[in-house]
Design an enzyme around this catalytic site. Structure first.
Site, PDB file in Angstrom:
ATOM      1  N   LYS A  24       0.834  -1.211   0.000  1.00  0.00           N
ATOM      2  CA  LYS A  24       0.000   0.000   0.000  1.00  0.00           C
ATOM      3  C   LYS A  24       0.867   1.259   0.000  1.00  0.00           C
ATOM      4  O   LYS A  24       1.668   1.476   0.906  1.00  0.00           O
ATOM      5  CB  LYS A  24      -0.912  -0.005   1.231  1.00  0.00           C
ATOM      6  CG  LYS A  24      -1.671   1.314   1.474  1.00  0.00           C
ATOM      7  CD  LYS A  24      -2.604   1.223   2.689  1.00  0.00           C
ATOM      8  CE  LYS A  24      -3.203   2.577   3.060  1.00  0.00           C
ATOM      9  NZ  LYS A  24      -4.095   2.494   4.242  1.00  0.00           N
ATOM     10  N   GLU A  55      -9.416   3.563   2.157  1.00  0.00           N
ATOM     11  CA  GLU A  55      -8.891   3.755   0.801  1.00  0.00           C
ATOM     12  C   GLU A  55      -7.829   2.731   0.430  1.00  0.00           C
ATOM     13  O   GLU A  55      -7.651   2.415  -0.745  1.00  0.00           O
ATOM     14  CB  GLU A  55      -8.322   5.176   0.669  1.00  0.00           C
ATOM     15  CG  GLU A  55      -6.889   5.381   1.173  1.00  0.00           C
ATOM     16  CD  GLU A  55      -6.690   5.155   2.675  1.00  0.00           C
ATOM     17  OE1 GLU A  55      -7.688   5.238   3.411  1.00  0.00           O
ATOM     18  OE2 GLU A  55      -5.550   4.898   3.089  1.00  0.00           O
ATOM     19  N   ASP A  96     -12.173   6.843   3.857  1.00  0.00           N
ATOM     20  CA  ASP A  96     -10.979   6.573   4.674  1.00  0.00           C
ATOM     21  C   ASP A  96     -10.578   5.097   4.612  1.00  0.00           C
ATOM     22  O   ASP A  96      -9.502   4.732   5.076  1.00  0.00           O
ATOM     23  CB  ASP A  96     -11.240   7.009   6.122  1.00  0.00           C
ATOM     24  CG  ASP A  96      -9.962   7.177   6.921  1.00  0.00           C
ATOM     25  OD1 ASP A  96      -8.873   7.168   6.307  1.00  0.00           O
ATOM     26  OD2 ASP A  96     -10.063   7.315   8.160  1.00  0.00           O
ATOM     27  N   ASP A 115      -2.599  10.080   4.135  1.00  0.00           N
ATOM     28  CA  ASP A 115      -4.000   9.680   4.285  1.00  0.00           C
ATOM     29  C   ASP A 115      -4.723  10.649   5.213  1.00  0.00           C
ATOM     30  O   ASP A 115      -4.628  10.551   6.435  1.00  0.00           O
ATOM     31  CB  ASP A 115      -4.066   8.249   4.848  1.00  0.00           C
ATOM     32  CG  ASP A 115      -5.502   7.749   4.959  1.00  0.00           C
ATOM     33  OD1 ASP A 115      -6.413   8.411   4.406  1.00  0.00           O
ATOM     34  OD2 ASP A 115      -5.703   6.690   5.604  1.00  0.00           O
ATOM     35  N   LYS A 175     -10.314  12.438   8.639  1.00  0.00           N
ATOM     36  CA  LYS A 175      -9.837  11.984   9.949  1.00  0.00           C
ATOM     37  C   LYS A 175      -9.812  13.158  10.933  1.00  0.00           C
ATOM     38  O   LYS A 175      -9.643  14.296  10.517  1.00  0.00           O
ATOM     39  CB  LYS A 175      -8.403  11.448   9.829  1.00  0.00           C
ATOM     40  CG  LYS A 175      -8.261  10.124   9.122  1.00  0.00           C
ATOM     41  CD  LYS A 175      -6.791   9.696   9.109  1.00  0.00           C
ATOM     42  CE  LYS A 175      -6.602   8.366   8.399  1.00  0.00           C
ATOM     43  NZ  LYS A 175      -7.295   7.241   9.032  1.00  0.00           N
ATOM     44  N   ARG A 211      -7.546  -0.490   0.851  1.00  0.00           N
ATOM     45  CA  ARG A 211      -8.059  -1.707   0.214  1.00  0.00           C
ATOM     46  C   ARG A 211      -8.454  -1.459  -1.237  1.00  0.00           C
ATOM     47  O   ARG A 211      -8.427  -2.372  -2.057  1.00  0.00           O
ATOM     48  CB  ARG A 211      -9.226  -2.268   1.056  1.00  0.00           C
ATOM     49  CG  ARG A 211     -10.383  -1.323   1.198  1.00  0.00           C
ATOM     50  CD  ARG A 211     -11.328  -1.721   2.339  1.00  0.00           C
ATOM     51  NE  ARG A 211     -10.778  -1.400   3.657  1.00  0.00           N
ATOM     52  CZ  ARG A 211     -11.388  -1.661   4.810  1.00  0.00           C
ATOM     53  NH1 ARG A 211     -12.565  -2.267   4.819  1.00  0.00           N
ATOM     54  NH2 ARG A 211     -10.833  -1.336   5.964  1.00  0.00           N
ATOM     55  N   ASP A 247       1.694   6.094   5.710  1.00  0.00           N
ATOM     56  CA  ASP A 247       0.694   5.188   5.130  1.00  0.00           C
ATOM     57  C   ASP A 247       1.165   4.555   3.818  1.00  0.00           C
ATOM     58  O   ASP A 247       0.402   3.850   3.159  1.00  0.00           O
ATOM     59  CB  ASP A 247      -0.627   5.951   4.937  1.00  0.00           C
ATOM     60  CG  ASP A 247      -1.850   5.059   5.106  1.00  0.00           C
ATOM     61  OD1 ASP A 247      -1.721   3.973   5.710  1.00  0.00           O
ATOM     62  OD2 ASP A 247      -2.930   5.453   4.627  1.00  0.00           O
TER      63      ASP A 247
HETATM   64  N1  BES Z   1      -4.250   4.244   7.058  1.00  0.00           N
HETATM   65  C1  BES Z   1      -5.387   3.916   7.848  1.00  0.00           C
HETATM   66  C2  BES Z   1      -5.097   2.838   8.903  1.00  0.00           C
HETATM   67  C3  BES Z   1      -4.156   3.212  10.003  1.00  0.00           C
HETATM   68  C4  BES Z   1      -4.632   3.620  11.221  1.00  0.00           C
HETATM   69  C5  BES Z   1      -2.791   3.073   9.834  1.00  0.00           C
HETATM   70  C6  BES Z   1      -3.760   3.922  12.251  1.00  0.00           C
HETATM   71  C7  BES Z   1      -1.911   3.381  10.851  1.00  0.00           C
HETATM   72  C8  BES Z   1      -2.388   3.793  12.070  1.00  0.00           C
HETATM   73  C9  BES Z   1      -6.497   3.385   6.943  1.00  0.00           C
HETATM   74  O1  BES Z   1      -6.544   3.904   5.661  1.00  0.00           O
HETATM   75  C10 BES Z   1      -7.796   3.745   7.595  1.00  0.00           C
HETATM   76  O2  BES Z   1      -8.066   4.905   7.702  1.00  0.00           O
HETATM   77  N2  BES Z   1      -8.563   2.733   7.990  1.00  0.00           N
HETATM   78  C11 BES Z   1      -9.817   2.956   8.614  1.00  0.00           C
HETATM   79  C12 BES Z   1     -10.793   1.942   8.063  1.00  0.00           C
HETATM   80  C13 BES Z   1     -12.214   2.180   8.494  1.00  0.00           C
HETATM   81  C14 BES Z   1     -12.740   3.432   7.833  1.00  0.00           C
HETATM   82  C15 BES Z   1     -13.029   0.986   8.102  1.00  0.00           C
HETATM   83  C16 BES Z   1      -9.639   2.754  10.119  1.00  0.00           C
HETATM   84  O3  BES Z   1      -8.893   1.861  10.513  1.00  0.00           O
HETATM   85  O4  BES Z   1     -10.198   3.535  10.881  1.00  0.00           O
HETATM   86 ZN    ZN Z   2      -4.736   4.592   4.906  1.00  0.00          ZN
HETATM   87 MN    MN Z   3      -7.652   5.719   5.570  1.00  0.00          MN
END
Ligand code: BES
Ligand code: ZN
Ligand code: MN
Length: 492
Positions: free
Chosen positions: A256, A340, A338, A261, A268, A342, A279
């Protein structure tokens, strides 16, 4: 980063011209501590009093404890640095951590002589290089800098030279990943990251290919384009291919590459958002890994497919409610911009599958749920059962702490969409790491041996340095991928 110069040395202790001599201490089962193998000759110079001297200075052999003793003319080196290995019969990881802690304590020293190599040469080298890592590109004053040179106590044979070469190459690959992660997002964006990947790839003799936004559009990469649509800095897909001598197996790597992000329209909260500069850690790890495979001439074919985008909110962003047509034709309803990672990974996984690989290793800072479930230092591994377990076991053996996780069926049906083939989130927060795994599984060719490594926590150290893990980008899971590739090269 400036890495220390490394060498092997079988000099007698009285001939050592280094400034600092590093020895290990080990806790004893019943209490107290002993000196680690390799320290005998140094102890002899102190008339066998080193344990007493260290004890009087508060040493106990505890993992990563550092105690310095002046030699007062007994050696050419002015200081003996004793580092704790922790409990008896130290593992490679204990040596790696102690070497890392010692390397950090050697900041500003010109030359050190390290006896931890008598316990485990490879671990001592890896820990030293990783612990000495610094990222100072954006500091206007250079500061002291890491230890300039380290000699490892070791015979100089064909075998030990090979260990030095392998261990150095692996540690340098981790440092390459750390450098990419630590580069701030105003300088590391999709086009500039792609350029750096191409430079690294070409220097290693890889075949490189970059799809820019026009090529992505022609190719139908709806996931990467959708996620990248909010940013003025347009997305890329980078492919780096290595074909080794007598390559029996083909391994696809996918990582990824979100250079920042924000969450996009599903934005966020501001707190700690700056950490989302990391990220793209999965992408950094697979770029460093395919370059490493070429450097170490693994007898494999390795192809890295790296989707890179910046997730920003703007008037051109993709939005909740959009339906994206992914590479290969599946449609996805976006319920949360968010989620994104996947989306860009789905395109890359389908593209990687077209090469008909024997294995697919994919890694991402994918979910906050990974951090909730396993913490900041243990990666979650999902995928096809046998390969998942193999990757988790190897991850543990190299000290990167990977743990196998399931992909429960009910989470797949929770991804059903009203309008599209599937949605990008479940609409509830339970098992978020596993739901993301279920999403990715939809895009993995049937029957392919596949492992997905969620490194949301382990990729980035937001606290202080420990062992050989410096602050910021950690380079996890480069050493796991390197060890899995070596295992496939050896055992198929
Ligand atoms: N990049 C984040 C995941 C992340 C969180 C990485 C904390 C490192 C530290 C990812 O893109 C994300 O935002 N995931 C969301 C998914 C949710 C919207 C289903 C999450 O984990 O909140
Ligand atoms: Zn992310
Ligand atoms: Mn995200």
């Amino acid at each position: 980063m400036t890495a220390p110069k490394l060498a092997l040395s079988d000099n007698a202790v009285t001939d050592i011209t280094a400034d600092v001599v590093v020895i290990g201490t080990v806790q004893q089962d019943g209490g107290g501590f002993t000196l680690a193998p390799g320290a005998e000759a140094v102890d002899a110079v102190f008339d066998g009093s080193l344990v007493d001297v260290l004890t009087s200075l508060g040493a106990g052999g505890k993992a990563e404890e550092v105690v310095k003793v002046p030699t007062l003319g007994r050696l050419k080196a002015g200081v003996v640095l004793a580092v704790g290995l922790g409990k008896a019969d130290p593992t490679a990881e204990q040596v790696r951590r102690a070497a890392g802690a010692a390397a950090r304590a050697l900041t500003g020293v010109k030359r050190a002589h390290n006896f931890l190599s008598v316990v485990d040469l490879r671990a001592a080298i890896e820990g030293t290089v990783l612990g000495a890592y610094t990222f100072t590109q954006y500091k206007s004053e250079a500061g002291e800098g890491p230890v300039g040179r380290v000699d490892f106590a070791s015979p100089n044979t064909k075998e030990t030279k090979a260990v030095l070469k392998t261990a150095t190459a692996i540690a340098e690959a981790v440092a390459t990943a750390r450098d990419l992660i630590n580069t701030p997002p105003n300088d590391l964006f999709p086009a500039s990251f792609a350029e750096r990947a191409v430079k690294l790839g070409e220097a290693a003799g890889l075949t490189v290919e970059v799809l820019d936004e026009k090529a992505l559009r022609r190719g139908g990469y709806g996931g990467i384009l959708g996620v990248g649509s909010g940013s003025a800095r347009l997305p890329r897909l980078v492919r780096l291919s290595y074909k080794g001598p007598k390559a029996a197996k083909k391994v696809a790597l996918v990582g990824k590459g979100i250079t920042f992000d924000t969450g996009g329209i599903s934005i966020k909260p501001a707190a700690n958002m700056e950490e989302m500069t990391s990220d793209m850690s999965g992408a950094a790890a697979v770029v460093a890994s395919v370059v490493l495979a070429a450097k170490l001439k693994y007898p494999l074919e390795v192809i890295a497919t790296v989707p890179i985008a910046e997730n920003m909110p703007s008037g051109t962003s993709y939005r909740p409610g959009d339906v994206l047509t992914m590479y290969g034709g599946k449609t996805v309803e976006v319920l949360n911009t968010d989620a994104e990672g996947r989306l860009i990974l789905a395109d890359a996984i389908v593209r990687a599958g077209e090469d008909d690989p024997d294995y697919l290793i994919e890694t991402a800072t994918l979910t906050g749920a990974q951090v909730v479930a396993l913490g900041k230092r243990t990666a979650g591994v999902m995928g096809s059962d046998d390969f998942r377990d193999r990757v988790a076991r190897i991850g543990q053996s190299v000290g990167e702490n990977a743990w196998a996780m399931p992909l429960p069926d009910e989470l797949r049906s929770d991804l059903d969409s009203r309008v599209a083939d599937l949605a990008n989130v479940t609409g509830h927060r339970w098992g978020g790491m596993l739901a993301a795994g279920q999403f990715l599984k939809e895009f993995v060719p049937d029957g392919l041996d596949w492992a997905h490594i969620d490194v949301a926590g382990p990729a980035y150290n937001s606290g202080g340095a420990y062992g050989y893990t410096t602050r910021g980008g950690t380079g996890v899971p480069v050493r796991t991928i390197a060890a899995v590739l070596a295992d496939i090269a050896e055992n198929g």
